[in-house]
Scaffold this active site. Structure first.
Site, PDB file in Angstrom:
ATOM      1  N   GLY A 159      35.127  31.986  44.784  1.00 18.23           N
ATOM      2  CA  GLY A 159      33.612  32.168  44.999  1.00 18.23           C
ATOM      3  C   GLY A 159      32.935  33.355  44.217  1.00 18.23           C
ATOM      4  O   GLY A 159      31.438  33.190  44.438  1.00 18.23           O
ATOM      5  N   ASP A 160      33.399  34.436  44.096  1.00 22.32           N
ATOM      6  CA  ASP A 160      32.523  35.549  43.727  1.00 22.32           C
ATOM      7  C   ASP A 160      32.824  36.490  42.586  1.00 22.32           C
ATOM      8  O   ASP A 160      33.526  36.979  41.877  1.00 22.32           O
ATOM      9  CB  ASP A 160      31.866  36.681  44.829  1.00 22.32           C
ATOM     10  CG  ASP A 160      31.278  37.202  44.275  1.00 22.32           C
ATOM     11  OD1 ASP A 160      30.262  37.238  43.188  1.00 22.32           O
ATOM     12  OD2 ASP A 160      30.788  38.542  44.956  1.00 22.32           O
ATOM     13  N   ILE A 161      33.696  35.530  41.734  1.00 17.11           N
ATOM     14  CA  ILE A 161      34.267  35.981  40.668  1.00 17.11           C
ATOM     15  C   ILE A 161      33.498  36.745  39.700  1.00 17.11           C
ATOM     16  O   ILE A 161      32.407  36.183  38.525  1.00 17.11           O
ATOM     17  CB  ILE A 161      35.276  35.226  39.533  1.00 17.11           C
ATOM     18  CG1 ILE A 161      36.472  34.829  40.449  1.00 17.11           C
ATOM     19  CG2 ILE A 161      36.199  35.688  38.094  1.00 17.11           C
ATOM     20  CD1 ILE A 161      37.402  35.466  40.737  1.00 17.11           C
ATOM     21  N   ASN A 165      34.850  42.360  40.914  1.00 14.98           N
ATOM     22  CA  ASN A 165      35.243  41.861  41.805  1.00 14.98           C
ATOM     23  C   ASN A 165      37.503  42.080  40.700  1.00 14.98           C
ATOM     24  O   ASN A 165      37.731  41.425  42.192  1.00 14.98           O
ATOM     25  CB  ASN A 165      35.106  41.105  42.270  1.00 14.98           C
ATOM     26  CG  ASN A 165      33.919  41.039  44.041  1.00 14.98           C
ATOM     27  OD1 ASN A 165      34.676  42.369  43.807  1.00 14.98           O
ATOM     28  ND2 ASN A 165      33.448  39.935  43.549  1.00 14.98           N
TER      29      ASN A 165
END
Length: 264
Positions: A159-161, A165
């Site tokens: 969801g937040d690549i 991260n």
């Protein structure tokens, strides 16, 4: 915030704490190993902690302990970084590494996945946006079309690549941290890469086209479907930034690049 877990897990602080609106991080040593204590103060971060635990080190940093709000993670090395790769002319390498990590996350199979948020709910802010901006209107239309169709390869999503991260963990290589814990079509997880790691890289039209080709090939994605997820995600990102009174320029320009490539 940290004292309970320092005592519970026999941790030794090993650096300065990092505090955010959603929790805190503290470098520690655990049984002689460098580790990171992460304590969540909101449900989104708690979901992420649970998903990190569920992945059990498959494409993600290994969780050694998980209790309520907190996880104890293996600690990444400060270098190299994917942002550094992109800035030094190795952007294709950075994108391929990211695709490899995402593929490992998506391939994980285990019983009882943690609570996750459906993509339709995640896009609610964009779908409900009633502004007159044409870029956002077209992004919302693309998102609506994607989310109303049967998903292609539905998986548990990070969801937040993005470049920040995905960190390097020495012998364990590149691994993901800080997921949002979503569920939906796997192509979504590649879209945020295109808004990162820096404005001048993300909005370069030649680099954008090369990135699309690189990711579509490395992730085995249909090129048009990938562009649609980029178009939808960049619009959602822009709306969120505007709600936080932050400049949405990068996201809006990436949305325009995707729209141009799609012919919409």
């Amino acid at each position: 915030m940290f004292d309970r877990y320092i005592g519970l897990w026999a941790l030794v602080p090993d650096g300065d704490a990092i505090l955010t609106a959603s929790g805190g991080l503290l470098p520690v040593v655990w049984h002689g190993q460098s580790a990171m204590l992460k304590v969540a103060t909101c449900d989104e971060e708690r979901r992420g902690n649970a998903l990190m635990t569920w992945w059990n080190g498959q494409g993600a940093a290994q969780v050694w302990r998980h209790d309520g709000d907190a996880v104890l993670l293996e600690r990444a090395q400060p270098a190299p970084s994917l942002a550094g790769y992109s800035a030094s002319g190795r952007d294709d390498d950075a994108m391929r590494i990211a695709c490899d990590v995402v593929a490992r996350l998506h391939a994980h199979r285990a019983p009882a996945p943690p609570g996750v948020v459906p993509l339709r709910d995640w896009f609610g802010t964009l779908l409900a946006h009633d502004g007159t901006d044409d870029v956002l209107r077209r992004s919302a239309a693309t998102a609506r079309a994607l989310l109303s169709a049967p998903p292609v390869d539905e998986v548990v999503l990070h969801g937040d690549i993005h470049h920040g991260n995905l960190l390097h963990f020495g012998a364990r290589g590149w691994l993901a941290i800080d997921p949002k814990a979503l569920r939906g079509e796997r192509g979504f997880d590649y879209a945020n890469l295109f808004c990162n790691p820096a404005h001048e890289i993300a909005v370069d039209p030649v680099r954008f086209e090369q990135r699309v080709t690189c990711v579509a090939d490395a992730a085995k994605l249909d090129r048009r479907r990938l562009l649609q997820w980029i178009h939808a995600w960049a619009g959602l990102s822009a709306v969120w930034l505007m709600e936080d009174d932050l400049p949405p320029d990068t996201s809006l320009q990436v949305a325009q690049l995707a729209a141009h490539a799609l012919g919409v």
